[in-house]
Design an enzyme around this catalytic site. Structure first.
Site, short mmCIF file in Angstrom:
data_model
loop_
_atom_site.label_atom_id
_atom_site.label_comp_id
_atom_site.label_asym_id
_atom_site.label_seq_id
_atom_site.Cartn_x
_atom_site.Cartn_y
_atom_site.Cartn_z
N HIS A 1 93.37 20.63 38.07
CA HIS A 1 93.41 21.16 39.43
C HIS A 1 94.08 22.53 39.50
O HIS A 1 93.54 23.44 40.13
CB HIS A 1 93.99 20.20 40.45
CG HIS A 1 93.63 20.66 41.83
ND1 HIS A 1 92.36 20.53 42.35
CD2 HIS A 1 94.31 21.35 42.76
CE1 HIS A 1 92.29 21.10 43.53
NE2 HIS A 1 93.45 21.61 43.80
N TYR B 1 93.17 26.88 41.10
CA TYR B 1 93.96 27.93 41.75
C TYR B 1 94.08 29.15 40.84
O TYR B 1 94.25 30.28 41.32
CB TYR B 1 95.34 27.40 42.16
CG TYR B 1 95.21 26.33 43.20
CD1 TYR B 1 94.62 26.62 44.42
CD2 TYR B 1 95.60 25.03 42.95
CE1 TYR B 1 94.44 25.65 45.38
CE2 TYR B 1 95.43 24.05 43.91
CZ TYR B 1 94.85 24.35 45.11
OH TYR B 1 94.67 23.39 46.05
N HIS C 1 81.03 21.22 47.57
CA HIS C 1 82.38 21.73 47.84
C HIS C 1 82.77 22.84 46.87
O HIS C 1 83.16 23.93 47.27
CB HIS C 1 83.40 20.58 47.78
CG HIS C 1 84.81 21.04 47.64
ND1 HIS C 1 85.51 21.63 48.66
CD2 HIS C 1 85.65 21.03 46.58
CE1 HIS C 1 86.72 21.96 48.25
NE2 HIS C 1 86.83 21.61 46.98
N PHE C 2 82.64 22.56 45.56
CA PHE C 2 83.19 23.58 44.65
C PHE C 2 82.24 24.75 44.44
O PHE C 2 82.65 25.77 43.90
CB PHE C 2 83.73 22.99 43.35
CG PHE C 2 82.74 22.32 42.44
CD1 PHE C 2 81.75 23.03 41.81
CD2 PHE C 2 82.87 20.96 42.17
CE1 PHE C 2 80.87 22.40 40.94
CE2 PHE C 2 81.99 20.33 41.31
CZ PHE C 2 80.99 21.05 40.70
N HIS C 3 80.98 24.62 44.93
CA HIS C 3 80.16 25.83 44.92
C HIS C 3 80.54 26.75 46.08
O HIS C 3 80.23 27.94 46.05
CB HIS C 3 78.67 25.49 44.93
CG HIS C 3 78.15 25.18 43.55
ND1 HIS C 3 78.21 23.94 42.99
CD2 HIS C 3 77.59 25.98 42.59
CE1 HIS C 3 77.72 23.98 41.76
NE2 HIS C 3 77.34 25.20 41.50
N ARG D 1 76.64 13.27 41.52
CA ARG D 1 76.70 14.53 40.77
C ARG D 1 76.41 14.23 39.30
O ARG D 1 76.25 13.07 38.92
CB ARG D 1 78.08 15.17 40.92
CG ARG D 1 79.18 14.38 40.26
CD ARG D 1 80.56 14.97 40.54
NE ARG D 1 80.81 16.18 39.77
CZ ARG D 1 82.03 16.72 39.58
NH1 ARG D 1 83.09 16.13 40.09
NH2 ARG D 1 82.18 17.81 38.89
N ARG D 2 76.34 15.26 38.48
CA ARG D 2 76.27 15.15 37.02
C ARG D 2 75.18 14.19 36.55
O ARG D 2 75.40 13.37 35.67
CB ARG D 2 77.61 14.63 36.48
CG ARG D 2 78.73 15.60 36.63
CD ARG D 2 79.98 15.13 35.98
NE ARG D 2 80.82 16.28 35.64
CZ ARG D 2 81.96 16.19 34.99
NH1 ARG D 2 82.39 15.04 34.57
NH2 ARG D 2 82.65 17.26 34.71
#
Lengths: 275, 66, 580
Positions: free
Chosen positions: C231, C235, C382-384, C445-446
């Site tokens: 995680h 950042y 979300h992470f895109h 996903r994946r």
């Protein structure tokens, strides 16, 4: 420190938002009681899964009342058992472990979802209110055919649900005039004894249990299967009056059926058959 | 022009999430749009924004007169 | 001759290293982006030209190249710019700087070749283990060695910046740390702290295990150590983007940064809170008690604070810039912003999408609702928005300002640059919106083929086919955007002519400067100590209980080498074989 008034207000609003989020999640845990997957399932050596009391015979068992347990073994690229059937208005505790790599046990489109890490047992308690059919899938990459790993979850109306299983074992062939046996094993995974009647039907007639079954007869037999146990019934079949040819038979116990065909041969033809 | 070309481009881009999500929002009110209907609605919005942007504003008119 | 004062004029040696780092980053972006299109078309069954088994090789490469190589090479370039520019002094020894760049490149090469072995038979390696390399998947040792070299390279880069700062401090004992340097150093401090997790996971367990020195590992332990790093690394990608929003965006808007003190507070909060949150990726893991998950959730929620503060400061700075440019009214000032500048527009759109990504992140962080979305396509959506837009689009946008600084050449086509950043925004809108929605009704996903035999998915609105079409369209637009970007960068670098009109190398001034904050804010030792204490509180008990329950090396876990590709029907036979 010099902070602009607008920024102070924003800071206060942000803190309220954050504390609000934490409060709602805390409420979710203590109010409706949404528990997280945790370490209650314990650990397991993947090599000993076949000897494990719970996982050597995976599937659904009855604990008592409307509570059930479901043991599932995941491995690349299948679940055992692949299909789970539980009654509506039940509380089911799943125990899932992996034989090889990390998988998940996920009921698509619901919040029934857990990681399955080798060496660990995932314990997850789910309440099923309504009947329905759901897909089960693995959502953690588990190798080249990960995308083929799936299962099925059936939530059936309570009155259609039992945990009775039937298996039959019988010879395919008998010589005319000989006696043969159709063995029926009834298992019961409910937490109470199952009292029911087993019926053997050959052709279209019925005869009482303990009598030798003759042609076109049905035999009934009362049976008590103990909780989490099984019983084996023997139906003796006398083929004297059957006549040669194929005779379909069906064993019915508690709404479950097992069936087969007995081929009755002449004494001489039977010899050919044996040769 | 009421707005710079760059600004117009960004407004048109910003219409994309609005149109895409409008379909979801409308479905909550029981209005179910097909993809073609959503596309037509989007096109209409884009044309409306273009007309608004191209329409000479008072300031421009005065500038031209001057 | 006009006195040009671009970065290349001030620090020609450093500019060469930064150019190399940025080009490594762009190369990873181009390859990784192309692989993303292959996945987008494959998953949605629009176009399948690779076997589904190879999808996972492509996915591993896409993940590693984009979230590790692309982002971190850009980071080391930008942080070198930030430290040298704001301290107004070069690095101590340029050979050392080239040394860490070479080490990171060698690491990338090893990782890349080992992943490529998954589809190229001539390479006797395999690393189809995805970006998270969860054991008992076992990659070729070269994969782990390459990963370690890359991370150690970043550690040395951090040391390079620290010693440049130490030298500056000797000459300027009473000065506050300039803001860009402060941001780079605080980011590196939590990077050191968090990458210890992955270093232990690889060096103590996975590498010796892949070399046959140890027989077994504890999958839950290596997984937890991965997320100890996994995680904070997000950042690590995000902080250079934040730095650009704080130090470049206000300047590009035509104004100044609203508040230097709060920018420092934000980075201190990230230093303190980035690491003790990793367990929020493991909400659904067995073997970790609920209390530890609750602690991670609380820390995660407080991490919203620095991002919410950033949202305020960035918008306030933009408004200030707009008003300096003659903007007026409650909202009409928006029209006065320099929307024709791809650097400004790209960063502004990236910030806007990050807000959306932040909201879906709040959902992910919610302990109980996470059950619904965990490992679903929602998370990919979300992470895109976060790394795939807030970070990637900011980096691309910033390049329209940085490449002229580093080459002394004008951007080949700025209008094309504007189209490129806008295209990214539109493509990502289509793709991430569909992914979020698909996750809500259970598409995972994946997964190479999220089309199952025994059941189908049931969307609340529209159809699965529409969702798939939306993702494929988005992926195609995004890939086109990447190629437009690369084309612009290549033609600027090799085709463009040197210009004297390149703006000076500066960063945004501040409305409220560092003198408005107490000196304790700059006490890096204090904040690092607090970060360490929080990490000990969040992690010592979970790690101890994982080791206590499952053993340091696990309960007899056999390695699983993904290269063993077999027919699934044979595997089903073997499943029946081992079941009693």
């Amino acid at each position: 420190m010099n902070i602009h008034t607008y920024e102070k207000t924003w800071l206060a609003v942000a803190m309220v938002l954050i504390v609000g989020f934490i409060a709602t999640i805390t409420y979710g845990a203590v109010g409706p009681g949404i528990a997280m997957i945790d370490d209650d399932g314990g650990t397991i050596d993947p090599d000993t899964i076949n000897d494990d009391e719970r996982f050597s015979d995976p599937g659904v068992t009855h604990v008592g009342g409307n509570e059930y347990e479901a043991a599932v073994v995941a491995q690349a690229w299948a679940y055992t058992p692949s299909e789970i059937t539980v009654p509506a208005n039940s509380t089911v505790t799943f125990y899932v472990t992996s034989r090889d790599v990390t998988h998940s046990y996920t009921v698509a489109g619901t919040n029934v979802n857990t990681m399955v890490v080798p060496g660990q047992v995932s314990e997850m308690t789910v309440e099923f209110d309504e009947p329905g059919e759901y897909g089960i899938l693995c959502n953690e990459y588990c190798g080249a055919y990960h995308h083929t790993m799936e299962g099925k979850l059936n939530v059936v109306p309570e009155d259609e649900f039992d945990l009775t299983e039937l298996s039959t074992e019988a010879p395919d062939e008998a010589q005319l005039g000989n006696q043969t046996t159709i063995n029926t094993t009834v298992s019961n995974d409910m937490n109470y004894d199952l009292e029911t009647t087993a019926t053997l039907e050959i052709g279209n007639q019925t005869v009482e249990q303990d009598q030798t079954v003759e042609q076109d007869q049905t035999v009934e037999q009362d049976v008590t299967v103990p909780a989490h146990g099984s019983e084996t019934l023997e139906f003796a079949v006398d083929t004297t009056d059957f006549g040669t040819g194929d005779h379909d038979w069906t064993v019915t116990v508690d709404g479950h059926e097992g069936s087969g065909t007995l081929t009755v041969t002449n004494a001489t033809e039977g010899g050919d058959g044996d040769a | 022009m009421r707005i710079s070309k760059g600004g117009l481009l960004v407004i048109m881009a910003f219409l994309t999430p609005l149109i895409v999500e409008l379909r979801t929002v409308l479905s909550w009110f029981g209005i179910r749009l097909s993809v073609v209907e959503t596309g037509a609605l989007g096109l209409a919005l884009i044309v409306a924004v273009l007309i608004w942007a191209m329409w000479p504003s008072n300031g421009d008119t005065e500038a031209k007169l001057a | 001759m006009a006195m040009r004062n671009a970065y290349i004029d001030q620090f020609p040696e450093e500019a060469r290293v930064i150019r190399a780092a940025l080009w490594s980053s762009f190369l990873a972006l181009m390859i990784g982006g192309t692989l993303g299109l292959i996945q987008g078309l494959h998953r949605t069954n629009v176009l399948r030209f690779i076997p589904s088994q190879d999808y996972y090789t492509v996915l591993t490469a896409h993940g590693v190249l984009l979230v590790i190589t692309f982002t971190i090479f850009f980071l080391v370039g930008i942080f070198t710019w930030a430290v040298t520019t704001s301290l107004d002094r070069g690095v101590k020894d340029i050979r050392f700087t080239w040394g860490w760049y070479a080490m990171m490149s060698l690491g990338t090469l090893l990782v890349g070749v080992s992943i490529l072995g998954g589809v190229v038979d001539q390479i006797p390696m395999n690393a189809d283990v995805l970006y998270t390399f969860y054991s008992p998947f076992q990659a070729h040792p070269a994969f782990y060695v390459g990963f370690v070299l890359f991370v150690v390279g970043t550690w040395l880069a951090g040391f390079d910046w620290f010693r440049t700062w130490w030298a500056w401090k000797k000459d300027n004992p009473d000065e506050r740390i300039p803001l860009p340097t402060f941001m780079a150093l605080t980011t590196m401090l939590f990077w050191y702290l968090s990458s210890i997790g992955v270093a232990i996971s690889i060096l103590a367990f996975l590498l010796p295990w892949s070399l046959g020195i140890i027989d077994s590992v504890n999958p839950l332990l290596t997984r937890t150590l991965f997320w100890f790093f996994g995680h904070p690394v997000v950042y690590f990608w995000l902080m250079p983007a934040y730095m650009l929003w704080y130090t470049m965006l206000p300047k590009l808007s035509g104004g100044k940064l609203f508040s230097d003190p709060l920018a420092r507070v934000v980075f201190v909060l990230f230093l303190i809170l980035s690491t003790p949150v990793g367990i929020h990726h493991q909400y659904l893991d067995p073997g970790i008690a609920e209390g530890f998950k609750f602690i991670a959730m609380t820390n995660t929620m407080f991490l919203l604070l620095p991002s919410l503060l950033t949202a305020f400061t960035v918008v306030a700075s933009m408004e200030h810039g707009a008003r300096q440019r003659g903007g007026e009214g409650y909202l009409s000032w928006l029209k006065a912003l320099p929307w024709r500048d791809p650097a400004f527009t790209g960063m502004a759109l990236a910030g806007l999408m990050f807000a959306a990504g932040g909201f879906s992140g709040m959902i992910n962080a919610g302990l109980s609702i996470n059950y619904l979305v965990h490992n679903s396509w929602w998370v990919v959506g979300h992470f895109h928005l976060t790394v795939g837009t807030a970070v990637a689009l900011t980096f691309m946008a910033a390049s329209y300002w940085f490449i002229p600084q580093l080459t002394g050449k004008e951007i080949w086509n700025r209008s094309l640059g504007l189209v490129q950043v806008v295209l990214w925004f539109i493509g990502m809108t289509f793709m991430s919106n569909a992914m979020h929605r698909a996750g809500l009704f259970g598409i995972p996903r994946r997964t190479a083929e999220p089309q199952y035999e025994g059941f189908s998915f049931d969307p609340a609105v529209g159809t699965v086919a529409e969702i798939d079409a939306q993702v494929a369209l988005g992926a195609a637009l995004l890939t086109l955007s990447v190629y437009l970007f690369i084309t612009n960068m290549v033609l600027t670098t090799i085709g463009g002519s040197t210009s004297d009109a390149i703006p000076d190398n500066t960063y945004a001034g501040t409305l409220s400067g560092p003198e408005d904050s107490p000196a304790i804010i700059d006490n890096l030792k204090l904040w690092t100590s607090i970060a360490v204490v929080l990490v000990i509180i969040a992690y010592s008990l979970p790690l101890a209980s994982i080791i206590d329950a499952g053993g340091l090396f696990g309960p007899g876990i056999d390695p699983w080498k993904p290269s063993v590709v077999v027919d699934p029907s044979l595997v089903l036979e073997s499943v029946r074989g081992v079941m009693p």
